[in-house]
Design an enzyme around this catalytic site. Structure first.
Site, PDB file in Angstrom:
ATOM      1  NE  ARG H  88      -3.204  -7.879  15.536  1.00  0.00           N
ATOM      2  CZ  ARG H  88      -3.998  -6.710  15.631  1.00  0.00           C
ATOM      3  NH1 ARG H  88      -4.414  -6.217  16.965  1.00  0.00           N
ATOM      4  NH2 ARG H  88      -4.506  -6.298  14.576  1.00  0.00           N
ATOM      5  CD  GLU H  91      -5.874 -11.816  17.748  1.00  0.00           C
ATOM      6  OE1 GLU H  91      -6.213 -10.497  18.035  1.00  0.00           O
ATOM      7  OE2 GLU H  91      -5.537 -12.316  16.834  1.00  0.00           O
ATOM      8  CB  SER H 114      10.697 -17.049  36.082  1.00  0.00           C
ATOM      9  OG  SER H 114      10.750 -15.818  36.748  1.00  0.00           O
TER      10      SER H 114
END
Lengths: 147, 147, 147, 147, 147, 147, 147, 147, 147, 147
Positions: H88, H91, H114
């Site tokens: 996920r 994705e 960062s």
């Protein structure tokens, strides 16, 4: 990608005896690159050749038979080799592959240089500006069959 | 991976004029593989060399300048080439890369064959059992620097 | 991966004329798979063969010359083909490749089946439980050269 | 990609007994390529077939049961095989895949050659210019179902 | 990976007319997923089916013939799809592939579910906690042939 | 990609006892595919479920706790599976993924079929022309949230 | 990987009008990241939302409808992104993915954070040592269903 | 991709003692995700911190020193993770990466968040429709230096 | 991977005017590598810097604005570069990456050299045995934050 | 990708003795990065150098000989490194590779910076805003040979 056990053992025995591949060439009567290919399991030897190699190295005769098997070839390098010496061959193919293809087709027609009916030699070319590595590949031209 | 426009144009003009790379070698005074590399934008020519190549081909002089640029090299083939002639170079590297590495190190020590200070030639070796393609690669040995 | 322009044009002309590759085989005197390979730019024809193909299709004679060029082969499929018919060849290689290799080596020794001095035919095998596709590949056995 | 233990053991026993796959074909009553596929764990045998194979090889009967399991197939080769003999199948697919697809569709319509209801045979074709390897693949044509 | 032109055109015409695939199912007498597969060029229609589809959409009759061609299938998604809806199928294969394989083999023996003699349907399952998507795949079991 | 040790051990014990996953379904009260997923470490069981599974198999109770852990899922197959049964799922996704996506969006709007709030079942559909494998996937429709 | 035409056009119009995504948030009443996702064709808007976005930007109303379509999502970045800002998300997943997984499972059990019933926000956190980017991802926990 | 030995040992000891990462947070005075990162060898602890962690877990003091080493980070997941929870994150990067990039640049200019001067927290957000996982990433904005 | 249009146009204009990047450095007051990065769309300039660059080159002022945009960086090279000059950077990372990492950690502790708060310079080092290319990379050390 | 055994052993001995690479530089008279490269088996030492390194570390003299072998270089990192410190080198190549190439060619003509006749140094540059890592790469310029 570790080497096969027979390769590791024969290389260790060869080093212990202080032999170079050129020494093996002199004793076995075959080119040093081909002998190295047999030991790295990229080529198969006849029983006679395998015996000569194993005896020249002074290794156990149990290693004769494995050198006569038809190996699963390739796969010692990654897809794109990371070792700088071996990468240079990849680079040459990327940079000069298409020009060489064009020239080969003009000289020979449609077909390929065989990588099976094939030899590869390494030579030193002396040069005052720094010696040069000469690699000579020589393969039968195979024209495409039509049917 | 289409060829650059200058390559397409020069190859078409060369074909229209019926010239081989060997003809260009005779007219330009450089090896045919190197000339092919310039046309495929894998090598850069001096202005004088580019002029000779373009004039020999009889192409528009606007193509001279592009042949002198430092190209982004490689990338004409996929990662692993699918063309059988070019794949054979990949196969040779996969099968004989490690044995050649071992032999080169025994003869020269740790270092590489340069692919920059380098030449590659294609020759025909006549053979009654079928002529052979001979490819001679010759590069300066570069030992690793220590610091 | 689009087809070359000459391929698109000849396939369209062939379809417009309602010709099958088997029809071309009858007119050209070469196997239909080979003729398809020429049109898909995977094989090169002689000028005479190319003329016959183009005339049989009734296409413009400007397409003759492109069929005689030595093409950059492969690359019509992705690395692993997604088309189910073509994937089956990949699957056969994955599943039966090693067993076939073992059997070939037992019968012929170390070497390969040439994919250059090679033909491939498609036949229909009638079968009451459903007809079968027969694909016959036939290539010269090439033993490894030693040097 | 090492072979499964049962494969290693049976191949070693077969070699020790000096049996070829053709010998096993004679004893087991199945094609040698299929038998090799069972041993390389690419196909599953019935208990009766597995017993015949293991007994013909003279191996321990503990190896019978593993040959009857439904294996996870493929994966003995890398994505693109590096072994020259096995690569040739990949090359054939790359070069002749699309032409074969076109011809199969013209003869059979939309569908595939099954790789499951399928056999593959290796034959030697004698030829004065060098014997040839003949590989015959034969699979049921499966038309696409519409729904 | 753009869609083929015929796909783009038919989808645009379908949208302009405000038709759903379910509407086409009603008019054409085939399942909406199959009709979508024809339009996305993953399946081939008969001339009669193609005519019905094109007429239902109200598109130019020049689009009938392209829908009857045997397409090069797959390739609309990348190797691993990035679209979340399509990735879920990949995830299901990664997570449940091996358990499903084990269960299928226990029930059917060694073989596969055909993806050719095959149908796939989408249904809505009403559920008070949120409706569910039901996808039913149904393919002929193909046992491995022995030879 | 070897299976985890707990998987290997439980599969061996299950085989030794001659139990099918369907037998476990009857004893444990959960679907056989889900039970297989727990054993292949793709799903986690409650302590009660794990106890039932391990006792049904007659394995050491030390295996109960590992079945309750949240596993790192996937990774049993390569990126593109080579096993023919598992590849068919990949093929279905490549060929029918986009049409299914189009149909799902028309019926449900923008969103996905959950692969978490999800079940997958294997059934046999009897058919005189050869029985069929039916795979039913059922997942909650999840609409995209807007924010 | 070029952006879709509608994306290019709307971004150009937005820039010409000097609007930020935060300005659009104020006018449309939805979060700026979500609005950007609609414009980059990663999310679909209702007709009302699309109208507001297009009108706020002052673009042609022909762009309203395309923003309501369910897009094929992802694919704007390569497999591993090369842009440094986007790579950092990949790096975070590589470095902190497994620790986060362990912590989520301890708090929530086996399941996932939904990426569909999900929102993502960007905030500025003022800090005397340099302001910080705060990214808040919030998705419904979805426990694995058992069946 | 197996975990390092120190990770395996500490996780086993932690489980044997029935400690959660939240328990360790309370004892060590650092966030649970950071502590998990140290144990998974994605972050390095000071000797004092490592001592606290190892003592809290009740493991052998020989494990203190390994937790202070600068690890080779990443590599626990494959290139594209297959575990659904970890996928996920991939994705989200594929779908929302570009919109987030656009918004970050509008708020902060050219630069990055960062991933080194960075923290990541996991929280539970209670919700009557199902609790939510909240992941808060906070990294210093680093503007590109010009020179 | 073609360059963006603005890059092509500015490089052509620069060449037409016979300017080197060193000339631009003198006129713009920024390092030549940084200016090249702006033109190749790997860095963003302020409006003032962009104006200076475009005016120095004598190009259309319409090119000023595009140089100020935050580009999607990277992606000009393939995953592993094929151009020999650029590949050497990849090789250096493969060969010397791990030793450099070990030395950096000994000197600075756990953290990285920033590639954002970073500069890179190219210098010529004269050497009687052949001049040398000196590349100086200088980035802020960023220690890992703990939380 | 585990380190070779000799690397593991020497690093452990070095740590046990509390030596830094800088300490080895002082004792061996070679740069610390080069010494690290020898220990990580990316460079080969002379017997004298290897003896000094092994004695300085106080390790068994059996480790001297392995340090003199020509190693297969590279391969410690994945294709694209996941470790953040090492990834930054990859990122620098992706972002600044093409600009650096352009500048090098303007200053030196067509050719490369050697990665063989090459040194790489790590320095600390003190800076009140945070110290900086300076990495200096210096390789002989190799112009392309023409032939």
């Amino acid at each position: 990608m570790p080497f096969p056990e027979v390769t590791e053992k024969l290389l260790a025995a060869k080093k212990a005896k202080g032999l170079s591949f050129a020494d093996l060439e002199a004793k076995v009567g075959r080119d040093e690159v081909w002998i190295a290919s047999v030991i790295y399991r990229q080529a198969s030897a006849s029983e006679e050749e395998a015996t000569k190699i194993v005896e020249a190295i002074g290794a156990d005769s149990a290693f004769i038979e494995p050198l006569t098997e038809c190996p699963v070839k390739g796969g010692l390098d990654p897809l794109v080799p990371t070792d700088p010496l071996m990468y240079r061959f990849y680079e040459i193919m990327q940079v000069y592959g298409m020009p060489v293809k064009a020239v080969v087709h003009e000289h020979f027609g449609d077909g390929i240089m065989s990588a099976i009916d094939f030899s590869i030699d390494v030579e030193r070319e002396e040069d005052p500006k720094g010696d040069r590595v000469k690699i000579i590949m020589c393969g039968k031209f195979l024209p495409y069959k039509k049917w």
